[in-house]
Design a protein around this motif. Structure first.
Motif, short mmCIF file in Angstrom:
data_model
loop_
_atom_site.label_atom_id
_atom_site.label_comp_id
_atom_site.label_asym_id
_atom_site.label_seq_id
_atom_site.Cartn_x
_atom_site.Cartn_y
_atom_site.Cartn_z
N LEU A 1 28.94 13.39 16.17
CA LEU A 1 28.67 13.58 14.75
C LEU A 1 27.42 12.80 14.32
O LEU A 1 26.65 13.26 13.47
N ALA A 2 27.24 11.60 14.91
CA ALA A 2 26.05 10.81 14.59
C ALA A 2 24.79 11.53 15.04
O ALA A 2 23.78 11.59 14.32
N GLY A 3 24.80 12.10 16.26
CA GLY A 3 23.66 12.86 16.74
C GLY A 3 23.40 14.09 15.89
O GLY A 3 22.26 14.43 15.58
N LEU A 4 24.50 14.75 15.49
CA LEU A 4 24.39 15.93 14.63
C LEU A 4 23.76 15.56 13.29
O LEU A 4 22.84 16.23 12.80
N ALA A 5 24.24 14.47 12.70
CA ALA A 5 23.72 14.03 11.40
C ALA A 5 22.27 13.57 11.52
O ALA A 5 21.43 13.88 10.67
N GLY A 6 21.98 12.81 12.59
CA GLY A 6 20.63 12.31 12.77
C GLY A 6 19.61 13.42 12.92
O GLY A 6 18.54 13.39 12.30
N ALA A 7 19.93 14.43 13.75
CA ALA A 7 19.00 15.54 13.96
C ALA A 7 18.87 16.38 12.71
O ALA A 7 17.77 16.83 12.35
N SER A 8 19.99 16.61 12.03
CA SER A 8 19.96 17.39 10.80
C SER A 8 19.08 16.72 9.76
O SER A 8 18.27 17.36 9.08
N LEU B 1 24.02 15.93 22.74
CA LEU B 1 24.62 17.22 22.39
C LEU B 1 24.64 17.42 20.88
O LEU B 1 24.41 18.52 20.37
N GLY B 2 24.93 16.33 20.15
CA GLY B 2 24.91 16.42 18.68
C GLY B 2 23.51 16.70 18.15
O GLY B 2 23.34 17.51 17.22
N VAL B 3 22.50 16.06 18.75
CA VAL B 3 21.12 16.30 18.33
C VAL B 3 20.73 17.76 18.56
O VAL B 3 20.14 18.41 17.69
N LEU B 4 21.09 18.28 19.75
CA LEU B 4 20.78 19.68 20.06
C LEU B 4 21.46 20.62 19.07
O LEU B 4 20.84 21.54 18.53
N GLY B 5 22.74 20.35 18.80
CA GLY B 5 23.46 21.19 17.85
C GLY B 5 22.89 21.11 16.45
O GLY B 5 22.81 22.12 15.74
N GLY B 6 22.47 19.91 16.05
CA GLY B 6 21.90 19.74 14.72
C GLY B 6 20.59 20.48 14.55
O GLY B 6 20.36 21.16 13.55
N ILE B 7 19.71 20.39 15.56
CA ILE B 7 18.42 21.06 15.48
C ILE B 7 18.59 22.56 15.45
O ILE B 7 18.00 23.27 14.62
N VAL B 8 19.43 23.09 16.37
CA VAL B 8 19.63 24.53 16.43
C VAL B 8 20.31 25.04 15.16
O VAL B 8 19.88 26.02 14.55
N GLY B 9 21.38 24.36 14.76
CA GLY B 9 22.15 24.83 13.61
C GLY B 9 21.39 24.75 12.31
O GLY B 9 21.32 25.73 11.54
#
Length: 324
Positions: free
Chosen positions: A153-160, A215-223
């Motif tokens: 979630l942290a990677g997702l939030a950071g990339a987003s 994985l969170g960063v990748l998901g955040g950028i793509v999403g």
């Protein structure tokens, strides 16, 4: 004329990427804001969205290469210098970043105008989000439990947040309490690889943090890039309104007149309990900060750097003009 304007896009992309790299070095500054301020944000989002569906247009690849390459150069060359300037001359650097941020407002407004209900409601929503984030209390001197789910979630939030203008990825990681664990894992990974022989257990342990974050960063950028591209196509005015609100609201989290203060004994910084004996050995970048009342010289200097940031963004924005 439009061909001439397009020829400036890689140059504007490089400038925006360079500023994005500098911004990503400091929690509280948004890399997306810098791209928006330099007028290459729509092309950046579209290029990432195309890449995620394996569409490789030369123009998009050149844009991503100019932004990514310039950002990497900025981080490699100026990481230490920027960190030192922010720690020792925070009010000057934050004033400059405020100017760079405010300089992007007219650019977004030219895309969003005229003022409609969609633009207004989106701007209010984005402004509220940034104000709420600015009054949050970052967990800079401690860390929350770093489970794999939390790290993802942290990677997702950071990339987003890196993609969303006005929202700092590093700042969100501080709020989530994952900024220190992630930086520690990166440092351990580098240290383990540089050992002779390679410290394999240290590398593996750091990957337990790095893999879910990656994985969170990748998901955040793509999403987020595809979501923004969709919203831009279907709900352009409200989306631009939100971006406008995020851009204006980013200033609330950049109050320049703050300085580091020695951490109080008993507090925990990077897993170390602060005592009177080890207080001065802790890096100033990890000290808590306090706000202060500026004197006349500091206030004038701050205003000057704000104006310089606005002027710089204006000059960059005039490189070939802004296409909607």
């Amino acid at each position: 004329m439009k061909d001439v304007q397009r020829s400036f896009l890689p140059l504007r992309g490089a400038v925006g990427g360079f500023l994005m790299g500098l911004a990503n070095l400091v929690p509280g500054i948004s890399g997306g804001t810098m791209l928006l301020a330099t007028g290459v944000y729509p092309e950046f989002i579209a290029a990432i969205a195309e890449l995620t569906i394996f569409r490789f247009r030369p123009r998009s690849m050149v844009m991503l290469a100019s932004i990514g390459g310039a950002a990497a150069v900025a981080i490699l060359l100026f990481a230490g210098l920027t960190k030192g300037l922010v720690v020792d001359h925070r009010y000057i650097m934050y004033s400059l970043f405020i100017g760079l941020t405010l300089g992007g407002v007219p650019i977004v407004w030219r895309l969003a105008r005229p003022l409609t209900a969609g633009v207004a409601s989106g701007a209010v929503a984005g402004l509220i989000v940034m104000v709420l984030l600015s009054v949050g209390e970052p967990g800079a001197t401690g860390s929350a439990h770093s489970s794999s789910v939390m790290l993802f979630l942290a990677g997702l939030a950071g990339a987003s947040a890196m993609i969303l203008p006005g929202v700092s990825g590093g700042y969100l990681l501080l709020l989530l309490g994952q900024y220190i664990p992630i930086l520690s894992a990166i440092d351990d990974f580098k240290t383990g690889l540089l050992e002779s022989p390679i410290d394999l257990p240290m590398v593996i342990e750091s990957l337990k943090v790095g893999i879910p974050v990656g994985l969170g960063v990748l998901g955040g950028i793509v999403g987020v890039s595809n979501l923004l591209k969709f919203l831009w196509a279907r709900h352009e005015k409200p989306t631009l309104g939100v971006l406008l609100g995020l851009l204006i609201g980013a200033v609330f989290g950049l109050w320049p007149f703050q300085r580091p203060i020695p951490p109080p004994p008993g507090s925990v910084i990077k897993g170390i309990v602060v005592t009177a004996d080890n207080m001065q050995s802790i890096d100033r970048e990890d000290w808590p900060t306090e706000r202060f009342e500026p004197d006349a010289v500091q206030a004038a200097t701050s205003a000057g750097f704000v104006l310089a940031g606005i002027a710089l963004t204006h000059l960059v924005g005039r490189l070939g003009g802004h296409e909607a």
